[in-house]
Scaffold this motif. Structure first.
Motif, PDB file in Angstrom:
ATOM      1  N   UNK A 408       0.832  -1.211   0.000  1.00  0.00           N
ATOM      2  CA  UNK A 408       0.000   0.000   0.000  1.00  0.00           C
ATOM      3  C   UNK A 408       0.864   1.258   0.000  1.00  0.00           C
ATOM      4  N   UNK A 409       1.955   1.232   0.760  1.00  0.00           N
ATOM      5  CA  UNK A 409       2.860   2.386   0.835  1.00  0.00           C
ATOM      6  C   UNK A 409       3.474   2.670  -0.533  1.00  0.00           C
ATOM      7  N   UNK A 410       3.877   1.619  -1.236  1.00  0.00           N
ATOM      8  CA  UNK A 410       4.456   1.792  -2.571  1.00  0.00           C
ATOM      9  C   UNK A 410       3.409   2.303  -3.554  1.00  0.00           C
ATOM     10  N   UNK A 411       2.185   1.749  -3.475  1.00  0.00           N
ATOM     11  CA  UNK A 411       1.128   2.122  -4.420  1.00  0.00           C
ATOM     12  C   UNK A 411       0.773   3.603  -4.333  1.00  0.00           C
ATOM     13  N   UNK A 412       1.000   4.217  -3.182  1.00  0.00           N
ATOM     14  CA  UNK A 412       0.690   5.640  -3.030  1.00  0.00           C
ATOM     15  C   UNK A 412       1.521   6.504  -3.973  1.00  0.00           C
ATOM     16  N   UNK A 413       2.714   6.027  -4.370  1.00  0.00           N
ATOM     17  CA  UNK A 413       3.592   6.808  -5.252  1.00  0.00           C
ATOM     18  C   UNK A 413       3.785   6.161  -6.617  1.00  0.00           C
ATOM     19  N   UNK A 414       3.404   4.883  -6.751  1.00  0.00           N
ATOM     20  CA  UNK A 414       3.570   4.173  -8.022  1.00  0.00           C
ATOM     21  C   UNK A 414       2.532   4.649  -9.039  1.00  0.00           C
ATOM     22  N   UNK A 415       2.758   4.313 -10.302  1.00  0.00           N
ATOM     23  CA  UNK A 415       1.782   4.600 -11.360  1.00  0.00           C
ATOM     24  C   UNK A 415       0.853   3.402 -11.461  1.00  0.00           C
ATOM     25  N   UNK A 416      -0.400   3.590 -11.085  1.00  0.00           N
ATOM     26  CA  UNK A 416      -1.364   2.489 -11.032  1.00  0.00           C
ATOM     27  C   UNK A 416      -2.415   2.666 -12.119  1.00  0.00           C
ATOM     28  N   UNK A 417      -2.589   1.619 -12.935  1.00  0.00           N
ATOM     29  CA  UNK A 417      -3.607   1.621 -13.988  1.00  0.00           C
ATOM     30  C   UNK A 417      -4.640   0.558 -13.665  1.00  0.00           C
ATOM     31  N   UNK A 418      -5.907   0.952 -13.599  1.00  0.00           N
ATOM     32  CA  UNK A 418      -6.987   0.000 -13.315  1.00  0.00           C
ATOM     33  C   UNK A 418      -7.514  -0.596 -14.618  1.00  0.00           C
ATOM     34  N   UNK A 419      -7.780  -1.888 -14.597  1.00  0.00           N
ATOM     35  CA  UNK A 419      -8.247  -2.584 -15.795  1.00  0.00           C
ATOM     36  C   UNK A 419      -9.317  -3.593 -15.419  1.00  0.00           C
ATOM     37  N   UNK A 420     -10.468  -3.513 -16.096  1.00  0.00           N
ATOM     38  CA  UNK A 420     -11.557  -4.466 -15.870  1.00  0.00           C
ATOM     39  C   UNK A 420     -11.355  -5.687 -16.764  1.00  0.00           C
ATOM     40  N   UNK A 421     -11.428  -6.861 -16.169  1.00  0.00           N
ATOM     41  CA  UNK A 421     -11.238  -8.111 -16.922  1.00  0.00           C
ATOM     42  C   UNK A 421     -12.282  -9.127 -16.472  1.00  0.00           C
ATOM     43  N   UNK A 422     -12.292 -10.273 -17.150  1.00  0.00           N
ATOM     44  CA  UNK A 422     -13.196 -11.349 -16.757  1.00  0.00           C
ATOM     45  C   UNK A 422     -12.679 -12.050 -15.516  1.00  0.00           C
ATOM     46  N   UNK A 423     -13.556 -12.804 -14.890  1.00  0.00           N
ATOM     47  CA  UNK A 423     -13.174 -13.584 -13.716  1.00  0.00           C
ATOM     48  C   UNK A 423     -12.045 -14.549 -14.061  1.00  0.00           C
ATOM     49  N   UNK A 424     -12.174 -15.238 -15.196  1.00  0.00           N
ATOM     50  CA  UNK A 424     -11.171 -16.226 -15.588  1.00  0.00           C
ATOM     51  C   UNK A 424      -9.802 -15.588 -15.775  1.00  0.00           C
ATOM     52  N   UNK A 425      -9.768 -14.406 -16.417  1.00  0.00           N
ATOM     53  CA  UNK A 425      -8.487 -13.743 -16.626  1.00  0.00           C
ATOM     54  C   UNK A 425      -7.892 -13.265 -15.311  1.00  0.00           C
ATOM     55  N   UNK A 426      -8.748 -12.811 -14.411  1.00  0.00           N
ATOM     56  CA  UNK A 426      -8.263 -12.272 -13.134  1.00  0.00           C
ATOM     57  C   UNK A 426      -7.624 -13.348 -12.270  1.00  0.00           C
ATOM     58  N   UNK A 427      -8.182 -14.557 -12.287  1.00  0.00           N
ATOM     59  CA  UNK A 427      -7.656 -15.607 -11.408  1.00  0.00           C
ATOM     60  C   UNK A 427      -6.565 -16.440 -12.081  1.00  0.00           C
ATOM     61  N   UNK A 428      -6.342 -16.222 -13.383  1.00  0.00           N
ATOM     62  CA  UNK A 428      -5.337 -17.006 -14.098  1.00  0.00           C
ATOM     63  C   UNK A 428      -3.949 -16.657 -13.584  1.00  0.00           C
ATOM     64  N   UNK A 429      -3.152 -17.660 -13.211  1.00  0.00           N
ATOM     65  CA  UNK A 429      -1.796 -17.378 -12.713  1.00  0.00           C
ATOM     66  C   UNK A 429      -0.954 -16.714 -13.789  1.00  0.00           C
ATOM     67  N   UNK A 430      -0.057 -15.836 -13.350  1.00  0.00           N
ATOM     68  CA  UNK A 430       0.859 -15.190 -14.280  1.00  0.00           C
ATOM     69  C   UNK A 430       1.922 -16.194 -14.686  1.00  0.00           C
ATOM     70  N   UNK A 431       2.152 -16.318 -15.992  1.00  0.00           N
ATOM     71  CA  UNK A 431       3.162 -17.258 -16.481  1.00  0.00           C
ATOM     72  C   UNK A 431       4.561 -16.706 -16.224  1.00  0.00           C
ATOM     73  N   UNK A 432       5.424 -17.559 -15.703  1.00  0.00           N
ATOM     74  CA  UNK A 432       6.809 -17.138 -15.479  1.00  0.00           C
ATOM     75  C   UNK A 432       7.483 -16.937 -16.831  1.00  0.00           C
ATOM     76  N   UNK A 433       8.374 -15.953 -16.938  1.00  0.00           N
ATOM     77  CA  UNK A 433       9.058 -15.739 -18.211  1.00  0.00           C
ATOM     78  C   UNK A 433       9.907 -16.947 -18.596  1.00  0.00           C
TER      79      UNK A 433
END
Length: 436
Positions: A408-433
């Motif tokens: 939360x402390x970092x988010x106060x100064x970070x650049x935050x972009x909000x994005x609406x997505x589907x439930x499936x996309x939101x819960x999908x794990x992020x793939x490791x590079x």
């Protein structure tokens, strides 16, 4: 006590410590006096042995014992005096420890890096938002039904998703190979459990039928002796069973410990669990982006001692997770070094953010998190009470909350972009590079 410190690298310190002879002899004499009170020497009553005899018999041992205790005590005094923060135990090299003389030794150790966390405003975070739609709920109910599928005998040819009971014998170059045969194995067609072509080759088979499958093991097969080789499998189908999904009724609901026996009540409970999973998934993705940003903006050198400790911890976890007759130290350190370094660096950065911002766990958020976790159980009040009666578990939750406060402390100064997505996309794990 004399202390001198040499910086041998960014984090390594070489500290020379000299303990006065008087202090050394006092420590040795103290131990000899203690020994005299309990020593049993032939010809003398306990406690009446002359000190000259005690010294003759026990002085060497007392001196070695004093050495260990003096090194430990004087090292602690020296790092406090020099305002150093060791990151691990020192390597001690004695220089002088003769009777009647000073104790002098060299302690080599690493210190924690000193740095100020910066770059919050350079961190970009995409914060997802989603809702559990009715279609998502319907899909979840189907998943739950499939997880509890039953198989019933079918008098027809096998189809994908059917369960077959089979016997099979595998051969390579005409010879049966180890682990390539089995009897009475249950196999669901389409599960991907067997090598490519095996399950496909049984589609259309009937109970009592024998089929010969000519296949090849994948080039990357885990058994290197079989990788890429051609194989022949003789398969006997003992039975064919078709899947039967359970009805959404009271019997089905009871399997999940849900008191509400109606479909409406069951759907409400499942939706609640999905919403909890959704909140956690979104929170985790934000946290991971913040941590990645902190790492990128704050490159710091890692003390080798901390890295080794974390590698050893990961080795133990790997053995506990995968089992097998292997000792943690037998696992190559390089398997864990990258993950260990990330953990150590993040731990140092997070601790520094807490220090710089004087953060303390928000007890209201601690209770809220415990209540959230407890809501997944049948008796949530008992779970909440259990946490507050167990200091270790309570402190673990406090640590998680404190980490959230760092985010939360970092988010106060970070650049935050909000994005609406589907439930499936939101819960999908992020793939490791992918590895280079």
């Amino acid at each position: 006590m004399q202390v001198s410190v040499e910086n041998t690298s960014a984090l390594e310190r070489r500290m020379t410590i000299a303990v006065p002879a008087e202090r050394v002899e006092n420590e040795v004499n103290k131990r000899l006096q203690q020994t005299a009170r309990r020593a049993k020497v032939p010809g003398f009553r306990p406690g009446k042995v002359p000190m000259s005899v005690i010294r003759q018999r026990y002085e060497d041992a007392a001196r070695q014992e004093a050495f260990g205790d003096l090194v430990q005590a004087s090292f602690y005094e020296a790092v406090v005096e020099q305002k150093l923060n060791p990151a691990g135990a020192p390597a001690v090299e004695p220089k002088s420890f003769e009777k009647g003389g000073d104790l002098e030794y060299v302690a080599t150790f690493e210190v924690f890096p000193e740095f100020t966390v910066a770059g919050f405003d350079s961190i970009a975070v995409e914060r997802l938002s989603a809702e559990v739609a009715d279609a998502d709920l319907d899909n979840m109910l189907e998943v739950l039904r499939k997880q509890n599928v039953r198989f019933e005998a079918a008098d027809r040819a096998a189809q994908n998703e059917d369960q077959l009971n089979i016997d099979f014998v595998g051969k390579v170059d005409g010879e049966v190979f180890a682990g390539g045969s089995a009897k009475g194995t249950q196999l669901v067609l389409g599960s991907g459990r067997m090598i490519p072509g095996f399950e496909e080759g049984l589609v259309g088979a009937k109970a009592g039928e024998e089929r010969v499958l000519n296949l090849s093991f994948p080039e990357d097969y885990q058994n290197l002796d079989l990788a890429g080789k051609a194989a022949e499998f003789t398969v006997t189908v003992n039975s064919v069973s078709e899947p039967k999904l359970p009805e959404l009724n009271e019997e089905f609901f009871a399997q999940f410990g849900i008191k509400e026996a109606s479909l409406e009540g069951f759907r409400a409970e499942v939706r609640k669990n999905m919403e909890r999973e959704l909140r956690q998934a979104i929170k985790t993705k934000v946290k991971n982006q913040v941590m990645d940003g902190l790492l990128a903006a704050n490159p710091i050198e890692v003390p080798k001692a901390l890295l080794e400790n974390e590698v050893n911890r990961l080795r133990v976890q790997a053995v506990q997770q995968f089992g097998g007759n292997i000792k943690p130290e037998q696992l190559p350190a390089e398997l864990f070094e990258e993950q260990a370094k990330r953990r150590v660096v993040l731990g140092l950065i997070v601790a520094e953010v807490v220090k710089q911002n004087e953060l303390k766990p928000d007890e209201a958020r601690v209770r809220e998190m415990i209540q959230e976790m407890a809501s997944a159980y049948q008796e949530p009040e008992q779970v909440v009470a259990w946490y507050y009666k167990n200091d270790q578990q309570l402190n673990e939750v406090r640590s998680v909350v404190l980490e959230e406060q760092v985010v939360d402390t970092v988010l106060q100064k970070a650049t935050v972009t909000d994005k609406s997505v589907s439930y499936e996309e939101a819960i999908k794990p992020v793939q490791a590079p992918a590895a280079d």
